[in-house]
Design a protein around this motif. Structure first.
Motif, short mmCIF file in Angstrom:
data_model
loop_
_atom_site.label_atom_id
_atom_site.label_comp_id
_atom_site.label_asym_id
_atom_site.label_seq_id
_atom_site.Cartn_x
_atom_site.Cartn_y
_atom_site.Cartn_z
N ALA A 1 -3.16 -5.50 1.14
CA ALA A 1 -1.83 -5.03 0.75
C ALA A 1 -1.83 -4.49 -0.68
N VAL A 2 -2.60 -5.11 -1.56
CA VAL A 2 -2.69 -4.62 -2.95
C VAL A 2 -3.31 -3.23 -2.98
N VAL A 3 -4.40 -3.05 -2.23
CA VAL A 3 -5.06 -1.74 -2.18
C VAL A 3 -4.12 -0.69 -1.58
N LEU A 4 -3.50 -1.01 -0.46
CA LEU A 4 -2.60 -0.06 0.20
C LEU A 4 -1.37 0.19 -0.67
N GLY A 5 -0.83 -0.86 -1.28
CA GLY A 5 0.34 -0.71 -2.13
C GLY A 5 0.08 0.17 -3.33
N LEU A 6 -1.10 0.01 -3.94
CA LEU A 6 -1.47 0.87 -5.08
C LEU A 6 -1.57 2.32 -4.64
N GLY A 7 -2.17 2.56 -3.48
CA GLY A 7 -2.27 3.93 -2.97
C GLY A 7 -0.91 4.55 -2.72
N ILE A 8 0.00 3.77 -2.14
CA ILE A 8 1.35 4.28 -1.87
C ILE A 8 2.10 4.54 -3.18
N ALA A 9 1.92 3.66 -4.16
CA ALA A 9 2.57 3.85 -5.46
C ALA A 9 2.08 5.14 -6.13
N LEU A 10 0.78 5.40 -6.06
CA LEU A 10 0.23 6.63 -6.64
C LEU A 10 0.73 7.86 -5.87
N MET A 11 0.86 7.73 -4.55
CA MET A 11 1.43 8.83 -3.77
C MET A 11 2.86 9.10 -4.20
N GLY A 12 3.61 8.03 -4.47
CA GLY A 12 5.01 8.19 -4.86
C GLY A 12 5.19 8.85 -6.21
N MET A 13 4.14 8.83 -7.04
CA MET A 13 4.21 9.48 -8.35
C MET A 13 3.39 10.77 -8.40
N SER A 14 3.02 11.24 -7.22
CA SER A 14 2.21 12.45 -7.14
C SER A 14 3.02 13.69 -7.51
N ASP A 15 2.31 14.76 -7.83
CA ASP A 15 2.96 16.04 -8.12
C ASP A 15 3.38 16.76 -6.84
N HIS A 16 2.87 16.31 -5.70
CA HIS A 16 3.15 16.97 -4.43
C HIS A 16 4.34 16.30 -3.75
N ILE A 17 5.33 17.07 -3.40
CA ILE A 17 6.56 16.54 -2.83
C ILE A 17 6.31 15.87 -1.47
N VAL A 18 5.35 16.40 -0.71
CA VAL A 18 5.07 15.81 0.61
C VAL A 18 4.58 14.38 0.46
N ARG B 1 7.95 7.38 -0.11
CA ARG B 1 9.31 6.84 -0.12
C ARG B 1 9.76 6.47 1.29
N CYS B 2 9.40 7.29 2.28
CA CYS B 2 9.76 6.99 3.67
C CYS B 2 9.11 5.69 4.12
N TYR B 3 7.82 5.53 3.80
CA TYR B 3 7.11 4.31 4.18
C TYR B 3 7.78 3.09 3.56
N ILE B 4 8.06 3.15 2.27
CA ILE B 4 8.64 2.00 1.56
C ILE B 4 9.99 1.63 2.13
N GLU B 5 10.86 2.61 2.32
CA GLU B 5 12.21 2.32 2.78
C GLU B 5 12.22 1.80 4.22
N VAL B 6 11.38 2.37 5.08
CA VAL B 6 11.35 1.93 6.48
C VAL B 6 10.78 0.53 6.60
N VAL B 7 9.63 0.30 5.98
CA VAL B 7 8.95 -0.99 6.14
C VAL B 7 9.74 -2.12 5.48
N ARG B 8 10.35 -1.84 4.33
CA ARG B 8 11.13 -2.88 3.67
C ARG B 8 12.36 -3.28 4.47
N GLY B 9 12.80 -2.41 5.37
CA GLY B 9 13.98 -2.71 6.18
C GLY B 9 13.69 -3.46 7.46
N ILE B 10 12.40 -3.73 7.73
CA ILE B 10 12.01 -4.43 8.95
C ILE B 10 11.59 -5.86 8.61
N PRO B 11 12.20 -6.87 9.22
CA PRO B 11 11.77 -8.25 8.97
C PRO B 11 10.29 -8.44 9.31
#
Length: 277
Positions: free
Chosen positions: A69-86, A92-102
């Motif tokens: 989870a630390v490795v994946l979380g770091l990768g997602i965090a870097l994606m979220g601060m990327s210069d590419h909008i995609v 952001r989609c991953y974070i919001e969806v997964v955080r909303g699921i128990p």
């Protein structure tokens, strides 16, 4: 000197002095009393022996899932601060969806929906190899329940850890980052030498809290039949009807793990603060 300054000066030493952990003393005495009871009472001894068989599984699931989870979380965090909008939108989609699921719903979904789907996809991809008898098709039962639980916990916690990393990285002064760029540091060296050493001081406390939380949430894997501490307790209680003794021991084991881990992580955090000071 104003009244406010005098009051502040008198209050500062009190704030800097930590209270003696009487709560820990009380818990320690209760823990020792229960340990003695386990040693002298045959019923409690049998319950503890049975429940303790699941400690290894609990530790394995927690360490493996949290590391991933630390490795994946770091990768997602870097994606979220990327210069590419995609990449930013995907993170952001991953974070919001997964955080909303128990977590427990995520466990069921990965175990009984995601895993069969991935197995079907894998078998479809290797169809040419199977037809030539170069490979064997994968069966759903070949994917162990432990790994299904680990993957579910990894996916669930990575969303929260990604936000921790993002906050820690963004807390690094922008001036230092610009200065490092002016010196010609590559992105990798900038992250490794400038950003990460400073961000880790901000990241460590909430990250350690998530680690302790995962020890507790690992008990949810018992719903899949994984033989962790909770599952061993459930099985013993169902067969002996000694629910009070069993779940008292289960709670005792989890408290030993979580409080011990919290004390160790708090000591590490203090050492990091003193080194910074």
């Amino acid at each position: 000197m104003t009244l406010h300054q005098a009051t502040t000066d008198r209050a500062s030493p009190e704030r800097e002095t930590e209270d003696f952990p009487w709560w820990l003393v009380a818990i320690a005495f209760a823990g020792i009393a229960l340990a003695v009871l386990i040693a002298v009472n045959g019923v409690y001894t049998q319950v503890f022996t049975t429940v303790a068989k699941g400690i290894g599984i609990t530790i394995t699931v927690t360490l493996t899932a949290f590391g991933l989870a630390v490795v994946l979380g770091l990768g997602i965090a870097l994606m979220g601060m990327s210069d590419h909008i995609v990449l930013r939108q995907a993170a952001r989609c991953y974070i919001e969806v997964v955080r909303g699921i128990p977590i427990i719903v995520l466990l069921f979904y990965i175990a009984f929906v995601g895993t069969p789907g991935l197995v079907s996809l894998y078998n479809w991809l290797i169809t040419p190899l199977v037809s030539k008898e170069w490979a064997e098709p994968l069966l759903v039962r070949d994917v162990s329940l432990i790994w299904r639980a680990i993957i579910a916990l990894t996916i669930g916690y990575a969303a929260f850890i990604a936000e921790i990393f993002r906050a820690g990285i963004q807390a690094v002064p922008e001036g230092q980052i610009e200065a490092a760029k002016a010196l010609g540091l590559s992105r990798y060296r900038l992250f490794r030498l400038i950003i990460l050493p400073q961000a880790i001081r901000t990241i460590f406390p909430p990250l350690s809290n998530d680690f302790v939380s995962m020890v507790k949430d690992s008990s949810l894997v018992s719903v899949l039949g994984v033989t962790d501490i909770t599952q061993m307790g459930k099985v013993y209680a169902a067969g002996s009807f000694r629910f009070f003794e069993t779940y008292s021991i289960v709670a005792y084991v989890y408290l030993v793990l979580t409080i011990g881990l919290s004390l160790i992580l708090r000591r590490v955090e203090k050492a990091m603060r003193s080194r910074r000071g």
